[in-house]
Design a protein around this motif. Structure first.
Motif, PDB file in Angstrom:
ATOM      1  N   LYS A  10       0.831  -1.199   0.000  1.00 25.32           N
ATOM      2  CA  LYS A  10       0.000   0.000   0.000  1.00 25.32           C
ATOM      3  C   LYS A  10       0.876   1.264   0.000  1.00 25.32           C
ATOM      4  CE  LYS A  10      -3.730  -2.462   2.366  1.00 25.32           C
ATOM      5  NZ  LYS A  10      -4.567  -2.526   3.582  1.00 25.32           N
ATOM      6  N   TYR A  50     -12.021  -4.156  -3.019  1.00 26.95           N
ATOM      7  CA  TYR A  50     -12.580  -4.169  -1.659  1.00 26.95           C
ATOM      8  C   TYR A  50     -14.101  -4.231  -1.676  1.00 26.95           C
ATOM      9  CZ  TYR A  50      -7.959  -3.194   0.320  1.00 26.95           C
ATOM     10  OH  TYR A  50      -6.645  -3.284   0.721  1.00 26.95           O
ATOM     11  N   HIS A  53     -16.116  -4.755   1.385  1.00 29.67           N
ATOM     12  CA  HIS A  53     -16.048  -3.746   2.451  1.00 29.67           C
ATOM     13  C   HIS A  53     -16.802  -2.456   2.120  1.00 29.67           C
ATOM     14  CE1 HIS A  53     -13.269  -6.173   4.665  1.00 29.67           C
ATOM     15  NE2 HIS A  53     -12.321  -6.105   3.752  1.00 29.67           N
ATOM     16  N   PHE A  58     -15.768   2.101   7.491  1.00 30.21           N
ATOM     17  CA  PHE A  58     -14.405   2.565   7.212  1.00 30.21           C
ATOM     18  C   PHE A  58     -14.088   2.614   5.727  1.00 30.21           C
ATOM     19  CE2 PHE A  58     -14.030  -2.065   7.968  1.00 30.21           C
ATOM     20  CZ  PHE A  58     -13.418  -2.479   6.795  1.00 30.21           C
ATOM     21  N   LEU A  62     -10.623   3.932   3.743  1.00 31.64           N
ATOM     22  CA  LEU A  62      -9.777   2.917   3.105  1.00 31.64           C
ATOM     23  C   LEU A  62      -9.523   3.297   1.640  1.00 31.64           C
ATOM     24  CD1 LEU A  62      -8.439   0.083   2.915  1.00 31.64           C
ATOM     25  CD2 LEU A  62     -10.732  -0.863   2.542  1.00 31.64           C
ATOM     26  N   THR A  92      -4.551  -7.540  10.967  1.00 27.19           N
ATOM     27  CA  THR A  92      -4.970  -6.335  10.231  1.00 27.19           C
ATOM     28  C   THR A  92      -4.674  -5.070  11.024  1.00 27.19           C
ATOM     29  OG1 THR A  92      -6.755  -7.603   9.237  1.00 27.19           O
ATOM     30  CG2 THR A  92      -6.960  -5.212   9.136  1.00 27.19           C
ATOM     31  N   MET A  93      -4.928  -5.150  12.329  1.00 30.25           N
ATOM     32  CA  MET A  93      -4.692  -3.990  13.195  1.00 30.25           C
ATOM     33  C   MET A  93      -3.211  -3.972  13.608  1.00 30.25           C
ATOM     34  SD  MET A  93      -7.637  -2.600  13.713  1.00 30.25           S
ATOM     35  CE  MET A  93      -9.374  -3.001  13.493  1.00 30.25           C
ATOM     36  N   ARG A 103       3.539  -6.354   9.677  1.00 27.93           N
ATOM     37  CA  ARG A 103       2.822  -5.248  10.336  1.00 27.93           C
ATOM     38  C   ARG A 103       3.322  -5.050  11.767  1.00 27.93           C
ATOM     39  NH1 ARG A 103      -2.858  -7.424   7.997  1.00 27.93           N
ATOM     40  NH2 ARG A 103      -3.024  -6.167   6.085  1.00 27.93           N
ATOM     41  N   ILE A 114     -12.863   1.718  14.667  1.00 31.26           N
ATOM     42  CA  ILE A 114     -13.292   1.782  13.278  1.00 31.26           C
ATOM     43  C   ILE A 114     -13.609   3.231  12.935  1.00 31.26           C
ATOM     44  CG2 ILE A 114     -15.044   1.048  11.630  1.00 31.26           C
ATOM     45  CD1 ILE A 114     -15.403  -1.460  13.339  1.00 31.26           C
ATOM     46  N   PRO A 115     -12.932   3.809  11.911  1.00 28.24           N
ATOM     47  CA  PRO A 115     -13.243   5.195  11.569  1.00 28.24           C
ATOM     48  C   PRO A 115     -14.673   5.308  11.067  1.00 28.24           C
ATOM     49  CG  PRO A 115     -11.756   4.223   9.955  1.00 28.24           C
ATOM     50  CD  PRO A 115     -11.933   3.214  11.041  1.00 28.24           C
ATOM     51  N   LEU A 123      -6.816   3.219   8.545  1.00 23.30           N
ATOM     52  CA  LEU A 123      -5.979   2.223   9.210  1.00 23.30           C
ATOM     53  C   LEU A 123      -4.832   1.881   8.253  1.00 23.30           C
ATOM     54  CD1 LEU A 123      -6.018   0.314  11.749  1.00 23.30           C
ATOM     55  CD2 LEU A 123      -6.958  -1.382  10.216  1.00 23.30           C
ATOM     56  N   ASN A 125      -1.884  -0.003   7.254  1.00 23.42           N
ATOM     57  CA  ASN A 125      -1.266  -1.262   7.684  1.00 23.42           C
ATOM     58  C   ASN A 125      -0.335  -1.865   6.628  1.00 23.42           C
ATOM     59  OD1 ASN A 125      -3.223  -2.052   5.918  1.00 23.42           O
ATOM     60  ND2 ASN A 125      -4.305  -3.413   7.331  1.00 23.42           N
ATOM     61  N   HIS A 128      -1.552  -5.710   1.853  1.00 23.49           N
ATOM     62  CA  HIS A 128      -2.737  -6.558   1.746  1.00 23.49           C
ATOM     63  C   HIS A 128      -2.300  -7.909   1.200  1.00 23.49           C
ATOM     64  CE1 HIS A 128      -6.662  -8.104   0.485  1.00 23.49           C
ATOM     65  NE2 HIS A 128      -6.025  -8.488  -0.609  1.00 23.49           N
TER      66      HIS A 128
HETATM   67  P1  CMP Z   1      -6.553  -5.375   4.050  1.00 25.44           P
HETATM   68  O1  CMP Z   1      -5.816  -6.594   4.480  1.00 25.44           O
HETATM   69  O2  CMP Z   1      -6.119  -4.698   2.804  1.00 25.44           O
HETATM   70  O3  CMP Z   1      -8.090  -5.763   3.903  1.00 25.44           O
HETATM   71  C1  CMP Z   1      -9.131  -4.852   4.110  1.00 25.44           C
HETATM   72  C2  CMP Z   1      -8.638  -3.538   4.592  1.00 25.44           C
HETATM   73  O4  CMP Z   1      -9.635  -2.733   5.171  1.00 25.44           O
HETATM   74  C3  CMP Z   1      -7.646  -3.773   5.716  1.00 25.44           C
HETATM   75  O5  CMP Z   1      -6.461  -4.308   5.214  1.00 25.44           O
HETATM   76  C4  CMP Z   1      -7.577  -2.385   6.320  1.00 25.44           C
HETATM   77  O6  CMP Z   1      -6.754  -1.527   5.541  1.00 25.44           O
HETATM   78  C5  CMP Z   1      -9.037  -1.972   6.203  1.00 25.44           C
HETATM   79  N1  CMP Z   1      -9.753  -2.281   7.445  1.00 25.44           N
HETATM   80  C6  CMP Z   1     -10.147  -3.497   7.852  1.00 25.44           C
HETATM   81  N2  CMP Z   1     -10.775  -3.409   9.049  1.00 25.44           N
HETATM   82  C7  CMP Z   1     -10.757  -2.106   9.375  1.00 25.44           C
HETATM   83  C8  CMP Z   1     -11.242  -1.372  10.475  1.00 25.44           C
HETATM   84  N3  CMP Z   1     -11.874  -1.973  11.465  1.00 25.44           N
HETATM   85  N4  CMP Z   1     -11.039  -0.043  10.481  1.00 25.44           N
HETATM   86  C9  CMP Z   1     -10.422   0.554   9.454  1.00 25.44           C
HETATM   87  N5  CMP Z   1      -9.940  -0.078   8.369  1.00 25.44           N
HETATM   88  C10 CMP Z   1     -10.104  -1.392   8.343  1.00 25.44           C
END
Ligand code: CMP
Length: 162
Positions: A10, A50, A53, A58, A62, A92-93, A103, A114-115, A123, A125, A128
């Motif tokens: 990313k 995505y 999502h 969020f 994203l 992910t976090m 990460r 969660i925004p 977020l 991170n 992916h």
């Molecule tokens: P990624 O592995 O690319 O898959 C989905 C993405 O959504 C994740 O990484 C984050 O960048 C974003 N994401 C997933 N969960 C959250 C969350 N709870 N709050 C904000 N962004 C999120």
């Protein structure tokens, strides 16, 4: 079982000059690069990639994040590569990602909430990776045409399978 997975470095991975160090980890682990491109993600591609999502609170943050600056997209292959790569990248976090994961070692953002809208900090991170064989197939189709994907031998195929 040989599997291919779709990986995205990313914008923050490029902006923080982490590309070489991240890809080195995958090579060290015996994974093979089958395709690679440098790109800027469009909002259309973000919505495709995505799709699951889009309705999450969020999503807009994203989308803003992943379309903000260039990314590197690639396909890695190896035995049980999909799960192995997910283990290598970590939770992910970033705050929950274990030391030793990409990460956990490089993404230092601490927030775990969660925004609620696009004005909030996304977020960030770094990376992916496909979560399942079905997701990998779908994501590979989104990013690469069949003639952009190469199978070839590497020196240690005999140890890792091809
Ligand atoms: P990624 O592995 O690319 O898959 C989905 C993405 O959504 C994740 O990484 C984050 O960048 C974003 N994401 C997933 N969960 C959250 C969350 N709870 N709050 C904000 N962004 C999120």
């Amino acid at each position: 079982m040989y599997q291919k997975s779709l990986i995205i470095l990313k914008p923050d991975a490029l902006q923080r000059r982490l590309v070489g160090r991240i890809i080195q980890r995958f090579e060290n682990a015996g994974l093979k690069i089958h395709a690679m491109k440098f790109a800027k993600m469009s909002t259309e591609k973000s919505r495709q990639h995505y799709a699951e999502h889009i309705d999450r609170p969020f999503y807009k943050s994203l989308e803003n994040y992943v379309t903000s600056n260039p990314i590197i997209v690639f396909i890695l292959g190896g035995n049980y590569a999909i799960d192995k790569i997910r283990l290598m990248i970590g939770n992910t976090m970033p705050a929950k990602a274990l030391p030793g994961t990409i990460r956990g070692d490089f993404a230092h953002q601490q927030r775990t909430d969660i925004p609620s809208d696009e004005t909030q900090q996304p977020l960030m991170n770094l990376i992916h990776a496909s979560a399942s064989p079905d997701e990998a197939k779908n994501e590979i189709n989104i990013w690469f045409a069949p003639n952009e994907i190469n199978d070839y031998s590497v020196v240690d195929d005999a140890f890792h399978g091809s």
